[in-house]
Write a protein that holds these residues in place. Sequence first.
Motif, PDB file in Angstrom:
ATOM      1  N   ALA A   1      12.315   1.646  -2.859  1.00 53.79           N
ATOM      2  CA  ALA A   1      12.034   3.075  -2.974  1.00 53.79           C
ATOM      3  C   ALA A   1      12.338   3.825  -1.679  1.00 53.79           C
ATOM      4  CB  ALA A   1      10.579   3.301  -3.374  1.00 53.79           C
ATOM      5  N   LEU A   2      12.113   3.177  -0.537  1.00 54.20           N
ATOM      6  CA  LEU A   2      12.246   3.880   0.736  1.00 54.20           C
ATOM      7  C   LEU A   2      13.640   3.800   1.345  1.00 54.20           C
ATOM      8  CD1 LEU A   2       8.884   2.904   2.442  1.00 54.20           C
ATOM      9  CD2 LEU A   2       9.511   5.131   1.509  1.00 54.20           C
ATOM     10  N   GLY A   3      14.257   2.662   1.265  1.00 54.78           N
ATOM     11  CA  GLY A   3      15.509   2.477   1.984  1.00 54.78           C
ATOM     12  C   GLY A   3      15.224   2.045   3.415  1.00 54.78           C
ATOM     13  N   PRO A   4      16.241   1.657   4.152  1.00 49.87           N
ATOM     14  CA  PRO A   4      16.030   1.065   5.479  1.00 49.87           C
ATOM     15  C   PRO A   4      15.354   1.984   6.504  1.00 49.87           C
ATOM     16  CG  PRO A   4      18.334   0.895   4.801  1.00 49.87           C
ATOM     17  CD  PRO A   4      17.627   1.670   3.763  1.00 49.87           C
ATOM     18  N   THR A   5      15.772   3.236   6.591  1.00 45.84           N
ATOM     19  CA  THR A   5      15.219   4.128   7.613  1.00 45.84           C
ATOM     20  C   THR A   5      13.753   4.442   7.345  1.00 45.84           C
ATOM     21  OG1 THR A   5      17.392   5.100   7.944  1.00 45.84           O
ATOM     22  CG2 THR A   5      15.506   6.341   8.770  1.00 45.84           C
ATOM     23  N   ALA A   6      13.457   4.865   6.124  1.00 50.50           N
ATOM     24  CA  ALA A   6      12.076   5.211   5.787  1.00 50.50           C
ATOM     25  C   ALA A   6      11.178   3.983   5.792  1.00 50.50           C
ATOM     26  CB  ALA A   6      12.025   5.909   4.430  1.00 50.50           C
ATOM     27  N   LEU A   7      11.719   2.812   5.443  1.00 50.05           N
ATOM     28  CA  LEU A   7      10.925   1.589   5.509  1.00 50.05           C
ATOM     29  C   LEU A   7      10.557   1.277   6.962  1.00 50.05           C
ATOM     30  CD1 LEU A   7       9.668  -0.693   3.850  1.00 50.05           C
ATOM     31  CD2 LEU A   7      11.778  -1.984   4.172  1.00 50.05           C
TER      32      LEU A   7
ATOM     33  N   ILE B   1      -9.210  -7.048  -4.327  1.00 50.05           N
ATOM     34  CA  ILE B   1      -9.378  -5.595  -4.492  1.00 50.05           C
ATOM     35  C   ILE B   1      -8.667  -4.854  -3.368  1.00 50.05           C
ATOM     36  CG2 ILE B   1     -11.070  -3.715  -4.419  1.00 50.05           C
ATOM     37  CD1 ILE B   1     -12.973  -5.617  -5.975  1.00 50.05           C
ATOM     38  N   GLN B   2      -8.789  -5.366  -2.147  1.00 46.96           N
ATOM     39  CA  GLN B   2      -8.120  -4.735  -1.014  1.00 46.96           C
ATOM     40  C   GLN B   2      -6.600  -4.752  -1.203  1.00 46.96           C
ATOM     41  OE1 GLN B   2      -8.326  -6.814   2.697  1.00 46.96           O
ATOM     42  NE2 GLN B   2      -7.506  -5.103   3.862  1.00 46.96           N
ATOM     43  N   ALA B   3      -6.039  -5.875  -1.594  1.00 49.13           N
ATOM     44  CA  ALA B   3      -4.588  -5.978  -1.768  1.00 49.13           C
ATOM     45  C   ALA B   3      -4.101  -5.058  -2.881  1.00 49.13           C
ATOM     46  CB  ALA B   3      -4.198  -7.423  -2.074  1.00 49.13           C
ATOM     47  N   TRP B   4      -4.814  -5.037  -3.986  1.00 45.27           N
ATOM     48  CA  TRP B   4      -4.403  -4.173  -5.099  1.00 45.27           C
ATOM     49  C   TRP B   4      -4.570  -2.707  -4.737  1.00 45.27           C
ATOM     50  CZ3 TRP B   4      -6.795  -7.112  -9.867  1.00 45.27           C
ATOM     51  CH2 TRP B   4      -6.049  -8.265 -10.083  1.00 45.27           C
ATOM     52  N   THR B   5      -5.641  -2.380  -4.030  1.00 46.03           N
ATOM     53  CA  THR B   5      -5.848  -0.994  -3.596  1.00 46.03           C
ATOM     54  C   THR B   5      -4.734  -0.569  -2.653  1.00 46.03           C
ATOM     55  OG1 THR B   5      -8.238  -1.247  -3.844  1.00 46.03           O
ATOM     56  CG2 THR B   5      -7.481   0.581  -2.483  1.00 46.03           C
ATOM     57  N   ASN B   6      -4.383  -1.449  -1.707  1.00 42.76           N
ATOM     58  CA  ASN B   6      -3.283  -1.131  -0.786  1.00 42.76           C
ATOM     59  C   ASN B   6      -1.975  -0.916  -1.542  1.00 42.76           C
ATOM     60  OD1 ASN B   6      -4.889  -1.205   1.475  1.00 42.76           O
ATOM     61  ND2 ASN B   6      -4.347  -3.284   2.028  1.00 42.76           N
ATOM     62  N   SER B   7      -1.717  -1.742  -2.539  1.00 43.88           N
ATOM     63  CA  SER B   7      -0.489  -1.591  -3.327  1.00 43.88           C
ATOM     64  C   SER B   7      -0.483  -0.270  -4.086  1.00 43.88           C
ATOM     65  CB  SER B   7      -0.338  -2.757  -4.308  1.00 43.88           C
ATOM     66  OG  SER B   7      -0.167  -3.955  -3.615  1.00 43.88           O
ATOM     67  N   ILE B   8      -1.591   0.042  -4.724  1.00 42.35           N
ATOM     68  CA  ILE B   8      -1.682   1.286  -5.496  1.00 42.35           C
ATOM     69  C   ILE B   8      -1.605   2.495  -4.570  1.00 42.35           C
ATOM     70  CG2 ILE B   8      -3.230   2.688  -6.936  1.00 42.35           C
ATOM     71  CD1 ILE B   8      -4.196  -0.046  -8.140  1.00 42.35           C
ATOM     72  N   LEU B   9      -2.343   2.447  -3.454  1.00 36.82           N
ATOM     73  CA  LEU B   9      -2.292   3.560  -2.500  1.00 36.82           C
ATOM     74  C   LEU B   9      -0.897   3.712  -1.908  1.00 36.82           C
ATOM     75  CD1 LEU B   9      -5.686   3.369  -0.585  1.00 36.82           C
ATOM     76  CD2 LEU B   9      -4.885   5.181  -2.107  1.00 36.82           C
ATOM     77  N   SER B  10      -0.220   2.610  -1.662  1.00 34.87           N
ATOM     78  CA  SER B  10       1.146   2.680  -1.140  1.00 34.87           C
ATOM     79  C   SER B  10       2.046   3.421  -2.112  1.00 34.87           C
ATOM     80  CB  SER B  10       1.695   1.277  -0.883  1.00 34.87           C
ATOM     81  OG  SER B  10       0.988   0.642   0.137  1.00 34.87           O
ATOM     82  N   ALA B  11       1.926   3.087  -3.375  1.00 31.14           N
ATOM     83  CA  ALA B  11       2.758   3.750  -4.389  1.00 31.14           C
ATOM     84  C   ALA B  11       2.418   5.225  -4.496  1.00 31.14           C
ATOM     85  CB  ALA B  11       2.576   3.066  -5.742  1.00 31.14           C
ATOM     86  N   VAL B  12       1.126   5.545  -4.520  1.00 30.31           N
ATOM     87  CA  VAL B  12       0.704   6.946  -4.630  1.00 30.31           C
ATOM     88  C   VAL B  12       1.143   7.748  -3.406  1.00 30.31           C
ATOM     89  CG1 VAL B  12      -1.322   8.467  -4.706  1.00 30.31           C
ATOM     90  CG2 VAL B  12      -1.207   6.477  -6.206  1.00 30.31           C
ATOM     91  N   LEU B  13       0.898   7.197  -2.214  1.00 27.81           N
ATOM     92  CA  LEU B  13       1.269   7.896  -0.991  1.00 27.81           C
ATOM     93  C   LEU B  13       2.790   8.027  -0.859  1.00 27.81           C
ATOM     94  CD1 LEU B  13      -1.314   6.443   1.538  1.00 27.81           C
ATOM     95  CD2 LEU B  13      -1.282   8.733   0.516  1.00 27.81           C
ATOM     96  N   LEU B  14       3.499   7.062  -1.378  1.00 23.71           N
ATOM     97  CA  LEU B  14       4.956   7.126  -1.344  1.00 23.71           C
ATOM     98  C   LEU B  14       5.471   8.341  -2.123  1.00 23.71           C
ATOM     99  CD1 LEU B  14       7.632   5.763  -0.587  1.00 23.71           C
ATOM    100  CD2 LEU B  14       7.466   4.500  -2.722  1.00 23.71           C
ATOM    101  N   PHE B  15       4.867   8.583  -3.260  1.00 24.75           N
ATOM    102  CA  PHE B  15       5.299   9.724  -4.073  1.00 24.75           C
ATOM    103  C   PHE B  15       4.781  11.040  -3.542  1.00 24.75           C
ATOM    104  CE2 PHE B  15       5.553   6.239  -7.256  1.00 24.75           C
ATOM    105  CZ  PHE B  15       6.917   6.297  -7.434  1.00 24.75           C
ATOM    106  N   CYS B  16       3.723  11.014  -2.733  1.00 26.11           N
ATOM    107  CA  CYS B  16       3.135  12.247  -2.193  1.00 26.11           C
ATOM    108  C   CYS B  16       3.612  12.595  -0.785  1.00 26.11           C
ATOM    109  CB  CYS B  16       1.612  12.149  -2.190  1.00 26.11           C
ATOM    110  SG  CYS B  16       0.884  11.998  -3.814  1.00 26.11           S
ATOM    111  N   SER B  17       4.367  11.690  -0.160  1.00 24.92           N
ATOM    112  CA  SER B  17       4.797  11.928   1.221  1.00 24.92           C
ATOM    113  C   SER B  17       6.276  12.271   1.265  1.00 24.92           C
ATOM    114  CB  SER B  17       4.509  10.703   2.088  1.00 24.92           C
ATOM    115  OG  SER B  17       5.436   9.678   1.801  1.00 24.92           O
ATOM    116  N   SER B  18       6.708  12.569   2.460  1.00 29.01           N
ATOM    117  CA  SER B  18       8.111  12.931   2.666  1.00 29.01           C
ATOM    118  C   SER B  18       8.957  11.729   3.082  1.00 29.01           C
ATOM    119  CB  SER B  18       8.200  14.011   3.749  1.00 29.01           C
ATOM    120  OG  SER B  18       7.651  13.518   4.949  1.00 29.01           O
ATOM    121  N   LEU B  19       8.408  10.531   2.997  1.00 30.56           N
ATOM    122  CA  LEU B  19       9.170   9.357   3.419  1.00 30.56           C
ATOM    123  C   LEU B  19      10.286   8.996   2.455  1.00 30.56           C
ATOM    124  CD1 LEU B  19       6.489   6.864   4.758  1.00 30.56           C
ATOM    125  CD2 LEU B  19       8.159   8.146   6.058  1.00 30.56           C
ATOM    126  N   SER B  20      10.036   9.140   1.147  1.00 28.07           N
ATOM    127  CA  SER B  20      11.046   8.683   0.172  1.00 28.07           C
ATOM    128  C   SER B  20      12.169   9.676   0.002  1.00 28.07           C
ATOM    129  CB  SER B  20      10.390   8.407  -1.169  1.00 28.07           C
ATOM    130  OG  SER B  20       9.720   9.549  -1.644  1.00 28.07           O
TER     131      SER B  20
END
Length: 173
Positions: free
Chosen positions: A32-38, A154-173
């Motif tokens: 989703a991010l590509g090399p620079t944003a990753l 729970i921590q790992a799944w929360t991090n995964s879900i938050l990563s996906a949500v924040l990815l769509f809400c941020s300017s990184l992608s």
Amino acid sequence: MGEFSIKAFSLLKRDLLLSITNLITGIFLARALGPTALGIWGILALVSSFAESLGRIKVDQAAVYFIGKRHYRPEAIYFQINLIAILTSVLIVIVFLLNFDWIYGWLFKNSTGNYKKLFLVLLLQIPIQFLLMNHAYFHIANENIFCYNKMLIIQAWTNSILSAVLLFCSSLS
């Protein structure tokens, strides 16, 4: 099968599940991010790692010893390690904020984007991370493997879900 074998097998199952979760999350982020944003994502992920390595004094690990030796009541130890975690994490966040421009400039000197808001949001994660580590070691000390495994999943799944949500809400992608 003995109690030790059951707990060890439980840890193995948890580690397999977490490895698969982390692999899927990593693939998703990389695609989703590509090399620079990753790379920016990786720099942002280092913030809590820096805070932990530079400022977490690891009283939670000492608590495992004291709980095991039964020198103090577990409730008293639990209160003290959480108080210490809150105080040290707040101190670290204050140090980060007082030196915000310098740290931000050092981490993002070759970046053209503005990631200050994301950086500030990640500072809020530091106290939560410190408290989470306390809980993990407290469960280990009390040999509560079921709670420990559940907490890490729970921590790992929360991090995964938050990563996906924040990815769509941020300017990184």
